[in-house]
Structure formats: C-alpha cells, structure tokens
Design a protein around this motif. Structure first.
Motif, PDB file in Angstrom:
ATOM      1  N   THR A  97       0.876  -1.177   0.000  1.00 41.40           N
ATOM      2  CA  THR A  97       0.000   0.000   0.000  1.00 41.40           C
ATOM      3  C   THR A  97       0.908   1.220   0.000  1.00 41.40           C
ATOM      4  O   THR A  97       1.595   1.501   0.982  1.00 41.40           O
ATOM      5  CB  THR A  97      -0.917   0.003   1.230  1.00 41.40           C
ATOM      6  OG1 THR A  97      -1.803  -1.122   1.155  1.00 41.40           O
ATOM      7  CG2 THR A  97      -1.751   1.282   1.264  1.00 41.40           C
ATOM      8  N   SER A 123      -6.639  -5.971   0.205  1.00 43.52           N
ATOM      9  CA  SER A 123      -7.477  -5.791   1.384  1.00 43.52           C
ATOM     10  C   SER A 123      -7.900  -7.164   1.872  1.00 43.52           C
ATOM     11  O   SER A 123      -8.092  -8.079   1.075  1.00 43.52           O
ATOM     12  CB  SER A 123      -8.708  -4.942   1.045  1.00 43.52           C
ATOM     13  OG  SER A 123      -9.524  -4.761   2.186  1.00 43.52           O
ATOM     14  N   GLY A 124      -8.036  -7.267   3.180  1.00 39.46           N
ATOM     15  CA  GLY A 124      -8.429  -8.553   3.761  1.00 39.46           C
ATOM     16  C   GLY A 124      -7.621  -8.915   4.984  1.00 39.46           C
ATOM     17  O   GLY A 124      -7.952  -9.850   5.712  1.00 39.46           O
ATOM     18  N   GLY A 125      -6.530  -8.168   5.207  1.00 39.08           N
ATOM     19  CA  GLY A 125      -5.740  -8.347   6.423  1.00 39.08           C
ATOM     20  C   GLY A 125      -4.988  -9.670   6.478  1.00 39.08           C
ATOM     21  O   GLY A 125      -4.952 -10.448   5.522  1.00 39.08           O
ATOM     22  N   LEU A 134      -7.803 -12.772  -0.208  1.00 41.30           N
ATOM     23  CA  LEU A 134      -7.583 -11.336  -0.340  1.00 41.30           C
ATOM     24  C   LEU A 134      -8.382 -10.736  -1.503  1.00 41.30           C
ATOM     25  O   LEU A 134      -8.707 -11.433  -2.474  1.00 41.30           O
ATOM     26  CB  LEU A 134      -6.099 -11.051  -0.562  1.00 41.30           C
ATOM     27  CG  LEU A 134      -5.179 -11.357   0.624  1.00 41.30           C
ATOM     28  CD1 LEU A 134      -3.727 -11.267   0.192  1.00 41.30           C
ATOM     29  CD2 LEU A 134      -5.465 -10.421   1.794  1.00 41.30           C
ATOM     30  N   THR A 135      -8.673  -9.460  -1.376  1.00 43.99           N
ATOM     31  CA  THR A 135      -9.187  -8.672  -2.488  1.00 43.99           C
ATOM     32  C   THR A 135      -8.018  -7.862  -3.045  1.00 43.99           C
ATOM     33  O   THR A 135      -7.321  -7.188  -2.287  1.00 43.99           O
ATOM     34  CB  THR A 135     -10.305  -7.730  -2.018  1.00 43.99           C
ATOM     35  OG1 THR A 135     -11.425  -8.513  -1.607  1.00 43.99           O
ATOM     36  CG2 THR A 135     -10.731  -6.784  -3.131  1.00 43.99           C
ATOM     37  N   LYS A 172      -7.335   1.457  -3.284  1.00 49.05           N
ATOM     38  CA  LYS A 172      -7.031   1.110  -1.892  1.00 49.05           C
ATOM     39  C   LYS A 172      -7.278   2.302  -0.973  1.00 49.05           C
ATOM     40  O   LYS A 172      -7.724   2.149   0.172  1.00 49.05           O
ATOM     41  CB  LYS A 172      -5.582   0.635  -1.784  1.00 49.05           C
ATOM     42  CG  LYS A 172      -5.135   0.265  -0.353  1.00 49.05           C
ATOM     43  CD  LYS A 172      -5.969  -0.894   0.215  1.00 49.05           C
ATOM     44  CE  LYS A 172      -5.568  -1.236   1.656  1.00 49.05           C
ATOM     45  NZ  LYS A 172      -4.286  -1.951   1.731  1.00 49.05           N
ATOM     46  N   ASN A 175     -10.814   2.293  -0.145  1.00 50.24           N
ATOM     47  CA  ASN A 175     -11.032   1.255   0.861  1.00 50.24           C
ATOM     48  C   ASN A 175     -10.725   1.763   2.267  1.00 50.24           C
ATOM     49  O   ASN A 175     -11.502   1.572   3.212  1.00 50.24           O
ATOM     50  CB  ASN A 175     -10.151   0.053   0.530  1.00 50.24           C
ATOM     51  CG  ASN A 175     -10.378  -1.136   1.440  1.00 50.24           C
ATOM     52  OD1 ASN A 175     -11.335  -1.888   1.269  1.00 50.24           O
ATOM     53  ND2 ASN A 175      -9.495  -1.329   2.413  1.00 50.24           N
ATOM     54  N   GLN A 176      -9.593   2.448   2.427  1.00 52.33           N
ATOM     55  CA  GLN A 176      -9.186   2.914   3.752  1.00 52.33           C
ATOM     56  C   GLN A 176     -10.080   4.052   4.250  1.00 52.33           C
ATOM     57  O   GLN A 176     -10.315   4.161   5.454  1.00 52.33           O
ATOM     58  CB  GLN A 176      -7.714   3.353   3.735  1.00 52.33           C
ATOM     59  CG  GLN A 176      -6.721   2.258   3.334  1.00 52.33           C
ATOM     60  CD  GLN A 176      -6.846   0.996   4.147  1.00 52.33           C
ATOM     61  OE1 GLN A 176      -7.801   0.230   3.986  1.00 52.33           O
ATOM     62  NE2 GLN A 176      -5.879   0.758   5.020  1.00 52.33           N
ATOM     63  N   ILE A 179     -13.086   2.225   5.647  1.00 54.18           N
ATOM     64  CA  ILE A 179     -12.802   1.542   6.906  1.00 54.18           C
ATOM     65  C   ILE A 179     -12.692   2.533   8.055  1.00 54.18           C
ATOM     66  O   ILE A 179     -13.220   2.298   9.157  1.00 54.18           O
ATOM     67  CB  ILE A 179     -11.523   0.699   6.777  1.00 54.18           C
ATOM     68  CG1 ILE A 179     -11.780  -0.510   5.864  1.00 54.18           C
ATOM     69  CG2 ILE A 179     -11.032   0.231   8.156  1.00 54.18           C
ATOM     70  CD1 ILE A 179     -10.549  -1.319   5.560  1.00 54.18           C
ATOM     71  N   PHE A 233      -4.789  -5.376  11.661  1.00 52.91           N
ATOM     72  CA  PHE A 233      -4.045  -4.283  11.020  1.00 52.91           C
ATOM     73  C   PHE A 233      -3.766  -3.190  12.042  1.00 52.91           C
ATOM     74  O   PHE A 233      -4.681  -2.609  12.626  1.00 52.91           O
ATOM     75  CB  PHE A 233      -4.874  -3.747   9.853  1.00 52.91           C
ATOM     76  CG  PHE A 233      -4.132  -2.806   8.953  1.00 52.91           C
ATOM     77  CD1 PHE A 233      -3.043  -3.239   8.214  1.00 52.91           C
ATOM     78  CD2 PHE A 233      -4.534  -1.483   8.830  1.00 52.91           C
ATOM     79  CE1 PHE A 233      -2.361  -2.370   7.358  1.00 52.91           C
ATOM     80  CE2 PHE A 233      -3.870  -0.608   7.985  1.00 52.91           C
ATOM     81  CZ  PHE A 233      -2.785  -1.059   7.255  1.00 52.91           C
ATOM     82  N   ASP A 241      -1.331   4.771   5.971  1.00 57.12           N
ATOM     83  CA  ASP A 241      -2.242   4.728   4.829  1.00 57.12           C
ATOM     84  C   ASP A 241      -3.082   5.999   4.737  1.00 57.12           C
ATOM     85  O   ASP A 241      -3.296   6.549   3.642  1.00 57.12           O
ATOM     86  CB  ASP A 241      -3.170   3.517   4.938  1.00 57.12           C
ATOM     87  CG  ASP A 241      -2.457   2.209   4.683  1.00 57.12           C
ATOM     88  OD1 ASP A 241      -1.232   2.224   4.455  1.00 57.12           O
ATOM     89  OD2 ASP A 241      -3.123   1.152   4.733  1.00 57.12           O
TER      90      ASP A 241
END
Length: 290
Positions: A97, A123-125, A134-135, A172, A175-176, A179, A233, A241
């Motif tokens: 990332t 993503s998926g940890g 994972l993605t 990504k 995504n963050q 989240i 994470f 990130d």
C-alpha cells in the motif's frame, strides 16, 4: 506454472508466498531479515536470495509486499533492487500500500527496461492472506494484468483491473476511507450501547441483520467489547495509509473531513500506547473519556 520471486515476507507476504508454493509455482524469496526468508524456505521449499536483484533474475513474475514508498523504491530501483536483476519480459506485481505517484514512477522505470509493472494493493488483512481470500485492486496495462492474474489468484478471492497504473493504489485509498469511517461509527455505537445499559453483543446481533451490517461489525464487535486489540491491522499502519489518502486528496481536491478527523483519533490512540493495536481500538479512546 511460473517462476516467481516474492520480495517482503511480513505478516502478509509470508503466507501469500506460501500459497504460490502450494499452487506449484517455483518460488524464490527475499526478505530484509534473512532469517525470515530461511524460515520460509524450510517450510515451503524454493530458495532464498541475498538481494532483490538476485531474487529477480530469470523470473517470470516478481511480487512485492513491503512497508512504504521508500521501502518500495529501494527494493525496486536501488542499486541491488529488482530492476537491476530482472530480465526483459518480467512482470512486477506490487502489493504494497503506497502512493499512486510512486507506482507511476516505478512503472516508468520498469518500462524503460522492458519490464511490466502492476500496482496491486490488497485488502483482507492477515487472515485474508493466510486463507488465500484477499481482495486485490490492480492498476496497469490490461495485457500485463492478463498475464499476472492467474498467479495473483493463488491468494485472492477477488482480483480486478481498475485502470491505468496508480488506479490500484487509488482504489485502496477508497477502501481505507471507508474503513476509517466504519470503525469510528462502530466504536461510537458500541460505546453508546454500553452507556445506555444495553447488552452490546445482543444489540449487534440484531442490527447486523439490517442496514447497519458490515464486515467490521461482524468480525470486530466482540473483541471491541472485550477490549482486545492484539491482532489485525495496526494503528501505525493505518495512519501511514491515511497520510497517503489525505495527501492525495490535497492534490485532487476531494473533501475528506471525517477521514481527517478519524486520523487524529488514531493519533490519540498512538499517544495512549496503542500504535500496534488493531484499528478497532478506536473504541479505547472513547472508553478512556477522550
């Protein structure tokens, strides 16, 4: 089957490389701490190399999963980096990332040597890496993506090309952003439920069947209620990130007031000594009275 090098055997890279070996690929590994690479070879076979350049020699693909932009620049374009050893036709797949800018910079350097480059953050940890679920969001040329997709699929449940180089990193960031807001909302909901005298777990079991359902709710509410944050994470990595996200937003003009606020909440968690806690530890600052 392909010849594949994997550079970076942290909590994500170690199991990801293992899935490649189990799928039958010929895997060579490099890790900054050589003992970790030796341990991986003892478990999975293949071989370990002393430098990224050596690991990249004669490989079809070189996968990378390191810490940040500077680490990435070093392992790809340094004097002993991947591009110093990779042959023309090799494809680099970067799962770090990082910023979209560094992805574009490295793609240009790779192209000058006839090497393909995909930015492909995940993503998926840790659990997703360990279970091959994972993605993976990818930026790069479609022809290069088509070559790499079967290899990436060894540890992914979802792989999609999002656009030109840099698009994987931008996705990504999306995504963050999601989240950060979701975890803060969940933290406030659990905190409110407890202060209101409700059974927090019972409340979550009800609302998880409606519009409030999310992965974070399903997978983190029990540990959040128990005050357990020693997995997943880390806050330090989330702040790294979010710094990338906020820097990109300043460039593209996106307004991210909630993301900026949650970033500061994570800074408070760090001040509480929670830099290595899981990101769900946002609830800890509420329970502490902050």
């Amino acid at each position: 089957m392909a010849s594949v090098a994997f550079v970076g055997l942290g909590v994500m890279g170690y199991p990801m490389a293992g899935h490649l070996a189990r799928a039958g690929h010929e895997v060579t590994v490099y890790n900054r701490t050589g003992e970790k690479a030796a341990q991986w070879v003892a478990e999975h076979g293949g071989k370990a190399c002393a430098t990224p350049a050596e690991a990249a020699m004669e490989q079809d693909f070189v996968m990378i999963c390191v810490g940040n932009d500077q680490d990435l620049l070093e392992v790809v374009s340094g004097s002993e980096g991947i591009l110093a050893g990779a042959r023309s036709g090799t494809v680099i797949v970067d799962h770090t990332t990082a910023s979209a800018g560094v992805a574009r910079q490295l793609a240009q350097l790779a192209a000058e040597r006839g090497v393909g480059f995909l930015d492909a953050p995940v993503s998926g940890g840790q659990a997703g890496a360990e279970h091959g679920q994972l993605t993976v969001m990818v930026g790069g040329e479609e022809a290069v993506f088509d070559l790499a997709r079967p290899v990436i699929s060894c540890y992914a449940k979802m792989v999609r090309l999002m656009g030109a180089v840099g698009s994987g990193q931008l996705t990504k960031m999306v995504n963050q952003i999601c989240i950060a807001g979701l975890v803060q909302g969940l933290s406030e909901a659990l905190h409110f439920a407890q202060r209101a005298g409700l059974d927090g777990e019972a409340a979550m079991s009800v609302i998880s069947k409606g519009a409030a359902q999310s992965w974070q709710l399903e997978n983190r509410h029990k540990t959040m209620l128990a005050g357990e944050y020693d997995f997943g994470f880390a806050v330090d990595w989330m702040r790294k990130d979010l710094a990338i996200v906020l820097d990109e937003s300043r460039r593209n003009g996106a307004q991210l007031p909630v993301t900026a606020l949650v970033d500061q909440f994570y800074a408070e968690v760090q001040q509480m000594g929670g830099g290595r806690w899981d990101t769900s530890s946002l609830i800890a600052r509420l329970e502490s009275g902050k």
